[in-house]
Design a protein around this motif. Sequence first.
Motif, PDB file in Angstrom:
ATOM      1  N   ILE A  41      17.071  24.947  26.573  1.00  0.00           N
ATOM      2  CA  ILE A  41      16.008  25.018  27.563  1.00  0.00           C
ATOM      3  C   ILE A  41      15.927  26.446  28.088  1.00  0.00           C
ATOM      4  O   ILE A  41      16.880  27.223  27.984  1.00  0.00           O
ATOM      5  N   VAL A  42      14.770  26.795  28.630  1.00  0.00           N
ATOM      6  CA  VAL A  42      14.524  28.156  29.121  1.00  0.00           C
ATOM      7  C   VAL A  42      14.242  28.093  30.611  1.00  0.00           C
ATOM      8  O   VAL A  42      13.494  27.219  31.078  1.00  0.00           O
ATOM      9  N   LYS A  43      14.826  29.008  31.349  1.00  0.00           N
ATOM     10  CA  LYS A  43      14.693  28.973  32.809  1.00  0.00           C
ATOM     11  C   LYS A  43      14.627  30.393  33.362  1.00  0.00           C
ATOM     12  O   LYS A  43      15.280  31.307  32.843  1.00  0.00           O
ATOM     13  N   ASN A  44      13.841  30.545  34.416  1.00  0.00           N
ATOM     14  CA  ASN A  44      13.813  31.799  35.161  1.00  0.00           C
ATOM     15  C   ASN A  44      14.584  31.586  36.469  1.00  0.00           C
ATOM     16  O   ASN A  44      14.143  30.844  37.344  1.00  0.00           O
ATOM     17  N   ALA A  45      15.770  32.183  36.570  1.00  0.00           N
ATOM     18  CA  ALA A  45      16.619  31.994  37.748  1.00  0.00           C
ATOM     19  C   ALA A  45      17.642  33.119  37.813  1.00  0.00           C
ATOM     20  O   ALA A  45      17.905  33.808  36.816  1.00  0.00           O
TER      21      ALA A  45
END
Length: 496
Positions: free
Chosen positions: A4-8
């Motif tokens: 999964i891809v996340k901006n954090a």
Amino acid sequence: MEFIVKNARPETLKTATLVVPVGEGGALGASAKAIDSASAGAISALLKRGDLAGKLGQTLLIHSLPALKAERVLLVGIGKDSELTDRQLRKVASAIYSNLKTLAGSDAVLALDELQVKGRDSYSKTRLLVEILADAGYCFDRFKSTKAEAISLKKLTLLAGKANLADVERASQHAQAIVNGMSLTKDLGNLPPNICHPIFLAEQAKALGKAFKGLKVEVLDEKKIKELGMGSFYAVGQGSAQPPRLIVMQYNGGKKSQKPYALVGKGITFDTGGISLKPGAGMDEMKYDMGGAASVFGTLRAVLELQLPINLVCVLACAENMPSGTASRPGDIVTTLSGQTVEILNTDAEGRLVLCDALTYTERFKPQAVIDIATLTGACIVALGSHTSGLLGNNDELIGQLLKAGQQADDRAWQLPLFDEYQEQLDSPFADIANIGGPKAGTITAACFLSRFAKKFNWAHLDIAGTAWISGGKDKGATGRPVPLLTQYLLDRSQA
């Protein structure tokens, strides 16, 4: 494994393992600095003490850093270069996976978005990284009484900035489809030949047609092959108790008016050499002689998963090459589907005999480009070793597209010449053409043979004899190549 891809911000994430890059000499990127700051300089202190030099592929696992939600942090060395090569990225990714697979915990977060790779943007860098990590988990233990121990790792989260979030998500999706295709190719290649024979491959094609909508599958049996006049193809399989099959799979994801691309795969499910019997040593590896057909299966699966807006036809010439009282002999002359006659001087040069009829059969689909893929010649291994596939063809634009796709996919090919002078080596006093051209330039003369059946379309030939599998020892097995190259080529065409 799920990606999964996340901006954090990495220091705020709860995870079993947080993976962070560190340069040689203790150089910290943005992610490492943020974690170091949140943990009151804990990382800097460890590096200053000399616990990690930051050399390429070095790792250091740190437990329970203060003020972090991550249970542990895995520091991975990325060396001193500001940009990694593809090979260096592979070493970094392998080091990460080797550590993660031994740890408890079902997830990990990779704060690797800041890594720079030569010649690669955010999309292509991420795609290669995900392919390496996903493919590393492949295991073929179907026939082992004791199965490989399952690893705890089930999910990997890729951190990305807002600006490149969409590119990273697209890269992850494409990479997973490619690896799924590679896994199918590996499974088919690794199966024993008493199970994986032409009829079995036909059954796999039908199963693929049921699993994915929009795939039309047709299987031609030995009677139909003979009736059509595919005398060259039929001759190869006539010595075996396992009858040959021509498998045709059509995917129409593009407009009806678009001409299809065509992939033609050599599917010799076991190659004894026939009457021209091979030496016994290493003959077990001749189950991999269907690597071309297996790679077409894998590429098609990737295309189906991605639902690319193209039309694609896949033609697989599947047979088993065995010696028997009914086998073809050196000196036999057969008539191909094209009407050309072939003098069989060596029954171990059988791949070109099945492919030539498959290429002629492919004409009926009026393809805009045809690529045949085959574990065709030992001479290709002599010329290029096991790192690079051989590439020849009759169209410079198509050759250039494949070379570029191989570079982009890190699944490279190298062009060999196809000069007219080589054609003379195939002259026969009794037929239109001989099936071998002597000891010199074996890979080229094999392609010269095929070129005589590819005059009505743009055509390229991939010789994957050196790249389709790893030979000998405990690491023996199918590689899944050239699925990345072929899928990249079709991705490029879908975006053109």
